[in-house]
Design a protein around this motif. Structure first.
Motif, PDB file in Angstrom:
ATOM      1  N   UNK A  13       0.788  -1.226   0.000  1.00 37.35           N
ATOM      2  CA  UNK A  13       0.000   0.000   0.000  1.00 37.35           C
ATOM      3  C   UNK A  13       0.816   1.270   0.000  1.00 37.35           C
ATOM      4  N   UNK A  24      -2.816  12.442  -5.707  1.00 37.68           N
ATOM      5  CA  UNK A  24      -1.903  12.927  -4.680  1.00 37.68           C
ATOM      6  C   UNK A  24      -0.464  12.507  -5.009  1.00 37.68           C
ATOM      7  N   UNK A  33      -6.972   7.725  -3.948  1.00 39.84           N
ATOM      8  CA  UNK A  33      -6.914   6.516  -3.127  1.00 39.84           C
ATOM      9  C   UNK A  33      -6.293   6.972  -1.817  1.00 39.84           C
ATOM     10  N   UNK A  85      -4.527   7.645   1.573  1.00 40.16           N
ATOM     11  CA  UNK A  85      -3.661   6.883   2.467  1.00 40.16           C
ATOM     12  C   UNK A  85      -4.306   6.746   3.837  1.00 40.16           C
ATOM     13  N   UNK A  86      -3.747   5.850   4.630  1.00 42.46           N
ATOM     14  CA  UNK A  86      -4.376   5.472   5.892  1.00 42.46           C
ATOM     15  C   UNK A  86      -4.686   6.668   6.800  1.00 42.46           C
ATOM     16  N   UNK A  98      -7.727   8.227   5.590  1.00 45.54           N
ATOM     17  CA  UNK A  98      -8.900   7.375   5.814  1.00 45.54           C
ATOM     18  C   UNK A  98      -9.315   7.403   7.286  1.00 45.54           C
ATOM     19  N   UNK A  99      -8.323   7.531   8.158  1.00 45.36           N
ATOM     20  CA  UNK A  99      -8.613   7.557   9.586  1.00 45.36           C
ATOM     21  C   UNK A  99      -9.055   8.941  10.051  1.00 45.36           C
ATOM     22  N   UNK A 100      -9.035   9.879   9.141  1.00 43.67           N
ATOM     23  CA  UNK A 100      -9.507  11.219   9.482  1.00 43.67           C
ATOM     24  C   UNK A 100      -8.479  12.052  10.238  1.00 43.67           C
ATOM     25  N   UNK A 101      -7.217  11.588  10.223  1.00 45.38           N
ATOM     26  CA  UNK A 101      -6.186  12.327  10.966  1.00 45.38           C
ATOM     27  C   UNK A 101      -5.507  13.388  10.093  1.00 45.38           C
ATOM     28  N   UNK A 102      -5.523  13.185   8.781  1.00 47.53           N
ATOM     29  CA  UNK A 102      -4.942  14.158   7.856  1.00 47.53           C
ATOM     30  C   UNK A 102      -5.905  14.329   6.696  1.00 47.53           C
ATOM     31  N   UNK A 103      -5.663  15.380   5.895  1.00 45.13           N
ATOM     32  CA  UNK A 103      -6.542  15.588   4.746  1.00 45.13           C
ATOM     33  C   UNK A 103      -5.765  15.530   3.444  1.00 45.13           C
ATOM     34  N   UNK A 104      -6.409  14.977   2.418  1.00 43.41           N
ATOM     35  CA  UNK A 104      -5.844  15.029   1.079  1.00 43.41           C
ATOM     36  C   UNK A 104      -6.039  16.442   0.550  1.00 43.41           C
ATOM     37  N   UNK A 105      -5.138  16.910  -0.288  1.00 43.20           N
ATOM     38  CA  UNK A 105      -5.407  18.191  -0.944  1.00 43.20           C
ATOM     39  C   UNK A 105      -6.612  18.045  -1.882  1.00 43.20           C
TER      40      UNK A 105
END
Lengths: 611, 198
Positions: free
Chosen positions: B49, B79, B101, B103-104, B107-114
């Motif tokens: 992954x 990304x 897609x 990253x973990x 998905x866990x809501x700890x960081x954001x994709x641009x």
């Protein structure tokens, strides 16, 4: 259609991975025996030999570790077989004991040892440069830079090794193992029968009285091989500029492209060493004398650089030799890096730097797969021991347990070190130690660690993560597996019986997806002292799909009742799960149906796959 | 070697996406055109992954592409396109997927994709030659999600920066892919070329 790699005729050109090219080269060199322990970036060499083995005219085995692989290879070459033994760079450390003495004893049938080094640590714990092993042990070295050379050098390496009876190191780096390029095939005729062992104790038994002359004989063989290097087509000098560039291995590719980009080829004398040891001293001297300054372009250690410095000093040549003072001693090179080093020596301005900024983005670290049984084991261990235990890890996929939230890898040294180094922590400090080791790693070098821990009364809980395969490197078989991609394992070894055989009395076997039983076993073993073993047995889901043709019939889904506590996400970090709105969700395509999450949160349910 | 115009193609995606299969197919296409090709891939830990990076180079000896060296950047995940931008030469060609897609940590809501617009903005600071497509959707339309990668290769071939067009890729698909997946990939190729021209 038969695999073209096995074709006895030559003439065709195929696009091959460097590692596939090595296989073809070995077959063209008359390969009769191949042994290995897998390890990235070497793994596709044995994997390809394994897949081809039902139709090939050679014997192949996955040995239990690199030492054993080289010892089997040693026996084979002593019996007259043209032999290939493959491993990654750190594997040579494991094989170092037989290696040094084998170089005394020699290789009558020919023996090529493939060492796949990994500058840049793409998939390794260090960047060691195994050209130094060759110099220490006494082995000629070939260093290919293209797929074609990988093939040619595997072939010629076997032939040269057989001619001189000396083991040869085929030293690649990750970029060579994993490049793809066109390869023109030569003939690969049937190698015929192995000649058989011819008794000669004074030559083959290194008791001290015999070992002393063996050392002299080794030095004589290496001198003869130096002559071969002097005349080798793999060592070339081109151009006539006043700046000399000496390079070997993949650095040759970087230099070629750099000179091409910069249009500076006419300003340098280029000395390329494909057959880089023993050093062709005459050729080197001619080269040094023909230029005003030498720039050595080699990744990692200043091996060639130091050789040339010694040679210059011995011959009282006052010439500037540059290498590691202008190029890094760590990591991989790039064309631009090399181009700028050359430009600097020629007084040219450097290439304009790229001004695209490095973006700040969420990282994408590798993670235990969805449905990986190790997640269940780690989750349970963390639940029972929390931060109170020191977690001793080992080499394999399961090292990924280092990441939060599982955080079950506190230190790691090498293959098999979990039990022994864990014992060291426990004995030195009295801290609680939980050690983890995979099934393949257990057979590789965990057995001796268990014997040591029992014998020395260490206080360690060892968890054997038995996923029924060697998952990290691509699902190679190990002694414990019952099935492989090409058939059954006729002699599967029972891990539990072996642990008991080594004197461990407290052994439990669980399926880590059964959390209740796994937790109970952890609690039970936590309360005991001495060496205790928990075997967490459940196949790798990727392997299960490929080999057992088994896919879990169910997938998990998050019920509407989800209260958004996100325990599932925060504690399991399963890649199939994600946040959606204020709730958790499961991606049914990624879910492998392990049902671990159902045991963590009551709001997660199972449904039939595809429904 | 120097009489062939050098083209360096950098490909990036997520482990398990089929990036390496696409890389091999493109390298086979170049070889079939009688051009000198070398190609590289970095995997290992990336199979779990992580990011997978691969290269196809025409007229070069090295399989590696350094920062600022790529003529073409193919991003199978948006990304990763952005992450790989420093490898692109100023003014190079970008073909990127717009389907994330995560990253973990995301998905866990700890960081954001641009946002996709942030990515397009970052790309446009490096080049104005960029094409975007929904490769997974196109792949599914063609018949298999992985064939979205072939759709993107088709777009790259049609963009005009390679010394051959989509018909070369079509021939390579027919010559190299197993028969049962040829139709899907030929359809994906067609859709990819159409997406470029849309």
């Amino acid at each position: 259609m038969a695999n073209p790699l096995l074709n006895e005729k030559g003439g065709d050109t195929h696009l091959l991975l460097g590692n596939e090219a090595i296989v073809r080269g070995a077959l063209e060199g008359g390969l009769q025996v191949a042994t290995c322990y897998p390890g990235t970036p070497s793994s596709e060499v044995p994997d390809t030999l394994y897949k081809l083995s039902p139709g090939g005219k050679y014997y192949f085995e996955y040995s239990v570790n690199e030492k054993v692989a080289l010892e089997v290879a040693a026996g084979a070459t002593l019996a007259g077989a043209a032999t290939l033994c493959t491993m990654k760079h750190v594997g040579v450390n494991v094989a170092a004991d037989p290696l040094f003495t084998l170089c005394y004893v020699g290789a009558p049938g020919g023996l090529v040892l493939l060492s796949a080094d990994d500058p840049g640590c793409h998939s390794s714990q260090n960047e060691q440069d195994n050209r130094i092993y060759a110099r220490s042990a006494g082995m000629p070295v070939f260093e290919p830079s293209t797929a074609q050379e990988a093939k040619d050098m595997a072939r010629d390496g076997l032939k040269l090794s057989r001619k001189h009876g000396q083991p040869l190191l085929l030293r690649t780096t990750t970029r060579v193992n994993h490049l793809r390029g066109p390869v023109e095939f030569g003939p690969a005729p049937d190698p015929g029968k192995v000649e058989g062992f011819k008794r000669n104790p004074s030559k083959y038994v290194p008791i001290p009285a015999f070992a002393r002359p063996m050392h002299l004989a080794l030095m004589e063989r290496m001198e003869a091989l130096r002559e071969e290097a002097e005349n080798s087509e793999y060592n070339t000098v081109t151009g006539s500029g006043k700046l000399g560039i000496a390079c070997s291995g993949i650095s040759r590719a970087y230099v070629a492209d750099a000179l091409d980009n910069a249009g500076l080829a006419d300003k340098v004398t280029l000395f390329e060493l494909g057959f880089s040891y023993p050093l062709p001293e005459k050729k080197c001297l001619d080269f040094i004398k023909s230029v005003d300054k030498v720039l050595v372009v080699e990744e990692l250690e200043p091996v060639l650089e130091n050789d040339l410095r010694v040679l210059a000093q011995k011959n009282k040549l006052d010439i500037e030799i540059l290498g590691k003072d202008v190029l890094p001693r760590h990591g991989e090179f790039t064309v631009t890096l090399v181009e700028n080093a050359i430009r600097e020596q020629l007084g040219e301005a450097p290439v304009a730097a790229c001004d695209c900024p490095l973006p700040e983005l969420p990282m994408r670290p590798p993670n235990l797969c969805a449905g990986c049984p190790h997640r269940g084991t780690y989750f349970a261990a963390r639940k029972v021991f929390g931060d109170d235990a020191v977690y001793s890890s080992d080499i394999g996929c399961y090292t990924l347990g280092i990441l939060p939230p599982l955080q079950t890898a506190d230190f790691l040294i090498c293959m098999g070190s979990s039990i022994s180094a864990g014992g060291g922590v426990a004995q030195a400090s009295g801290q609680t130690v939980v050690a983890f080791i995979g099934d393949s790693t257990y057979f590789h070098s965990g057995l001796t660690g268990v014997a040591n821990a029992v014998f020395n009364s260490h206080d360690v809980l060892l968890v054997i993560l038995d996923n029924r395969t060697t998952a990290m490197t691509g699902h190679q078989p190990n002694p414990g597996v019952d099935k492989t991609v090409i058939g059954e394992n006729d002699h599967p070894l029972d891990i539990e019986a072996s642990v008991r055989g080594l004197g461990v009395t407290e052994v439990r076997t669980v399926n880590p997806f059964n959390q209740k039983k796994t937790l109970a076993a952890f609690e039970e073993l936590k309360a005991l002292k001495g060496v205790r073993v928990l075997i967490a047995k459940e196949p790798c889901p990727l392997y299960s799909r490929r080999v057992y043709k088994k896919v879990a019939p169910q997938v998990a889904y998050v019920a509407d009742s989800c209260a958004g506590r996100f325990d599932c996400l925060d504690k399991l970090a399963c890649p199939a799960m994600f946040k959606e709105g204020g709730k958790a969700a499961v991606n049914p395509i990624l879910c492998n149906g392990c049902m671990l999450c159902l045991q963590v949160c009551g709001h997660i349910k199972a449904k039939k796959r595809g429904s | 070697m120097s009489d062939v115009k050098k083209v360096r193609i950098f490909m990036t995606g997520v482990g398990g996406q089929g990036t390496l299969t696409a890389t091999t197919l493109l390298a086979q296409t170049v070889l079939a055109q009688g051009l000198p090709v070398t190609s590289g891939e970095i995997h290992g830990m990336a199979q779990r992954g992580g990011v997978v990076e691969s290269t196809v180079l025409i007229g070069c000896k090295s399989p590696k592409i350094g920062l600022g060296e790529a003529d073409i950047l193919i991003g199978f995940e948006p990304m990763e396109t952005m992450r790989a931008l420093p490898y692109l030469k100023q003014g190079g060609l970008v073909v990127s997927s717009i389907e994330f897609m995560p990253p973990l940590a995301v998905a866990m809501g700890k960081q954001e994709c641009p946002a996709i617009d942030d990515i397009k903005k970052a790309v446009s600071a490096c080049t104005d030659k960029a094409y975007y497509m929904a490769n997974q959707t196109i792949g599914l339309e063609a018949g298999a999600v992985q064939s979205g990668n072939v759709a993107m290769l088709g777009a790259v071939c049609a963009a005009g920066d390679l010394p051959f067009g989509p018909e070369a890729l079509e021939a390579a698909i027919k010559a190299n892919l197993p028969e049962k997946i040829q139709a899907v990939n030929l359809k994906a190729l067609e859709l990819g070329v159409a997406a470029l021209n849309a």
